[in-house]
Design a protein around this motif. Structure first.
Motif, PDB file in Angstrom:
ATOM      1  N   HIS A  12      -6.661  63.630  19.656  1.00 17.04           N
ATOM      2  CA  HIS A  12      -7.614  63.033  18.726  1.00 17.04           C
ATOM      3  C   HIS A  12      -6.891  62.040  17.844  1.00 17.04           C
ATOM      4  CE1 HIS A  12     -10.173  66.590  19.711  1.00 17.04           C
ATOM      5  NE2 HIS A  12     -11.124  65.673  19.571  1.00 17.04           N
ATOM      6  N   ASP A 133     -15.212  62.677  12.920  1.00 18.13           N
ATOM      7  CA  ASP A 133     -14.361  63.792  12.505  1.00 18.13           C
ATOM      8  C   ASP A 133     -15.197  64.744  11.657  1.00 18.13           C
ATOM      9  OD1 ASP A 133     -12.109  65.323  12.278  1.00 18.13           O
ATOM     10  OD2 ASP A 133     -10.833  63.717  11.505  1.00 18.13           O
ATOM     11  N   LEU A 155     -13.297  58.978  15.099  1.00 15.32           N
ATOM     12  CA  LEU A 155     -12.252  59.730  15.783  1.00 15.32           C
ATOM     13  C   LEU A 155     -12.346  59.469  17.278  1.00 15.32           C
ATOM     14  CD1 LEU A 155     -10.171  62.009  14.991  1.00 15.32           C
ATOM     15  CD2 LEU A 155     -11.915  63.648  15.667  1.00 15.32           C
ATOM     16  N   GLU A 157     -11.208  60.576  21.101  1.00 16.47           N
ATOM     17  CA  GLU A 157     -10.586  61.658  21.846  1.00 16.47           C
ATOM     18  C   GLU A 157     -10.085  61.086  23.166  1.00 16.47           C
ATOM     19  OE1 GLU A 157     -12.569  65.466  22.127  1.00 16.47           O
ATOM     20  OE2 GLU A 157     -11.396  66.017  23.900  1.00 16.47           O
TER      21      GLU A 157
END
Ligand code: ATP
Ligand code: MG
Ligand code: MG
Length: 485
Positions: A12, A133, A155, A157
């Motif tokens: 992340h 997030d 965020l 990933e």
């Protein structure tokens, strides 16, 4: 039986944007709890999310840097779960139509020695998606306090294929991925601030087996070294279980980097069912060619590509490149200096930067941008040494003073009397004559075309000059006298 480890990493990365993913409130770290919130972050009734274009730009950039395919259309899904770190009781994420597909992270494994380049590999990626997030729970003695400052921060990933086979490879993967994100200005990737977080999925299988073994997910690996240690520990643990005749159970484990131990957090029975479904409040995102092309123009050259170019263009040794290329600012500084000093001085310039500049910066604890020694200073220093105006030992002293004061090397050399003594030319000529007269063999060799034979005269001349003669002038004088013989 021989076993091999199979590892897939979920990383992340917080995207460095001014505002949050779906609202205009500022994103940031280290603020008083719950000050970076607004009705959208707190999920008050009636609020609606609005996409942050800068975050989309950043993930497209990440995808292009890592060679991913950028999906022409991607969409947003709700990942439902109940936990106090998310006031909405769901997280906006991307499920089956992420923005980036495929791609790879280039890694370098440690070489046989520090000055030897290690093996390079490409670890394939499955996907990169964008999500928001969640907040942070601070566990106090009797209760837990929630801080929503982090909630809603964009965020990414980044999910790798299960194609990593050792703790060392995982370490190299994270190092390279982190550098790529920092190079691209996508994130600062400060793990202490939670800007980069990694879960490691680990299984083992007999060598030759193609089916994947049962995986264990390691969480809370909060430094790149802990990821390496945690994976090494988990591989050992799994092999020990198998050796005892046991079987690996699918579970999530918590690795404690301080003690080097892990414990089970939850097993498969408790695995979440997130009931993903498309978010009705957000439109799918269409990324067209023009958008991709615009982001492409902002993509920097990546460290390994730069390293290959530095080998080619400047003939730098591996050790210098492996320091220079990992820091974008430092490599820019190097290239700026070479531009002034000349490409033939690249290695000398590299040595000054890597040995002397970095040492002084480290001792003084100043960022490169604030260093008073600028590329022009180093270029001038190299020129002065080359011209014989200052000798190398004096140059070392000058460098330290240059770093402290920001004065030019010529000014410091004058002030401190560090210029090579302007030798009386008659005296120098006499020393050269003496040296030539004392070594008939070297004269004959030089006359026969062996240019390096001239070095045999330089030692005695320098000795006579007590080390203070201008080496360039010595060379010229010797050549003139030898030519006249
Ligand atoms: N048997 C296995 N051994 C090692 N790694 C595996 C194995 N199976 C899957 N992986 C890796 O585990 C990771 C799975 O990540 P993914 O995000 O797809 O699923 P998840 O962990 O179930 O979801 P969540 O994001 O909710 O944690 C990938 O990096 C994949 O390569
Ligand atoms: Mg995942
Ligand atoms: Mg996972």
């Amino acid at each position: 039986m021989n076993y091999e480890a199979v590892i897939g990493l979920e990383v992340h990365v917080q995207v460095k944007t001014a505002s949050k993913m779906f609202t205009r409130v500022a994103a940031g770290y280290g603020h008083a709890p719950n000050t970076l919130t607004d009705p959208v972050v707190l999920a008050l009734p009636g609020t609606l999310p609005v996409m942050n274009k800068a975050a989309l730009d950043a993930i497209i950039k990440a995808g292009l840097l890592l060679g991913c395919e950028i999906a022409p259309v991607c969409k947003w899904d709700r990942k439902n779960y109940f936990y106090p770190d998310s006031p909405k009781n769901y997280q906006i994420s991307q499920y089956d139509q992420p923005i980036c597909l495929g791609g790879a992270v280039e890694i370098e494994l440690p070489g046989s020695a520090r000055n030897v380049m290690g093996e390079h590999k490409k670890i394939p990626l499955t996907r990169i998606h964008l999500e928001e997030d969640v907040g942070k729970l601070n566990h106090e003695s009797v209760d837990s306090l929630v801080d929503y400052n982090r909630a809603g921060t964009p965020l990414m990933e980044i999910v790798s294929e299960p194609a990593i086979h050792s703790a060392e490879e995982a370490f190299a993967y994270l190092t390279s991925l982190r550098a790529t994100m920092i190079y691209g200005g996508i994130s600062d990737c400060d793990m202490e601030k939670g800007q980069l977080r990694c879960d490691a999925n680990i299984s083992v299988r007999p060598v030759g087996e193609t089916k994947l073994g049962t995986k264990v997910e390691l969480k809370n690996l909060n430094s790149i070294s802990f990821v390496r240690d945690g994976i090494a520990h988990e591989i050992k643990r799994q092999l020990a279980v198998i050796e005892r005749g046991g079987t690996i159970v699918q579970e999530t484990r918590d690795y404690d980097g301080q003690t080097g131990t892990s414990q089970s957090l939850r097993s498969k029975e408790m695995a979440h069912d997130y009931r993903y479904f498309p978010d009705p409040d957000l439109m799918p995102v269409v990324v067209d060619q023009a958008w991709k092309a615009r982001i492409q123009t902002t993509c920097p050259e990546l460290p390994f590509d730069k390293q290959r170019r530095f080998f080619e263009q400047y003939r730098l040794p591996y050790t210098l490149t492996s320091v220079l290329v990992w820091d974008r600012e430092l490599s820019d500084y190097f290239e700026e200096t070479v531009k002034i000093a000349g490409a033939d001085k690249a290695q000398t310039v590299g040595n000054w930067i890597v040995n002397d500049l970095l040492r002084e910066i480290g001792t003084a604890r100043v960022p490169l941008a604030d260093a008073k020694v600028r590329p022009a200073h180093i270029a001038e220093l190299v020129k002065l040494i080359d011209a014989g105006t200052i000798l190398t030992n004096a140059a070392k002293e000058i460098f330290v003073e240059m770093f402290a004061t920001g004065d030019t090397p010529a000014i410091i050399a004058d002030r401190r009397g560090l210029k090579a003594a302007p030798t009386d030319s008659n005296e120098l000529e006499q020393w050269c004559r003496d040296a030539i007269a004392a070594n008939a063999k070297a004269v004959a060799e030089f006359k026969a075309g062996k240019d390096s034979a001239i070095n045999a005269f330089k030692g005695p001349v320098m000795k006579a000059a007590k080390g203070k003669a201008n080496p360039k002038l010595v060379d010229e004088t010797l050549r003139r006298l030898l030519a006249a013989l």
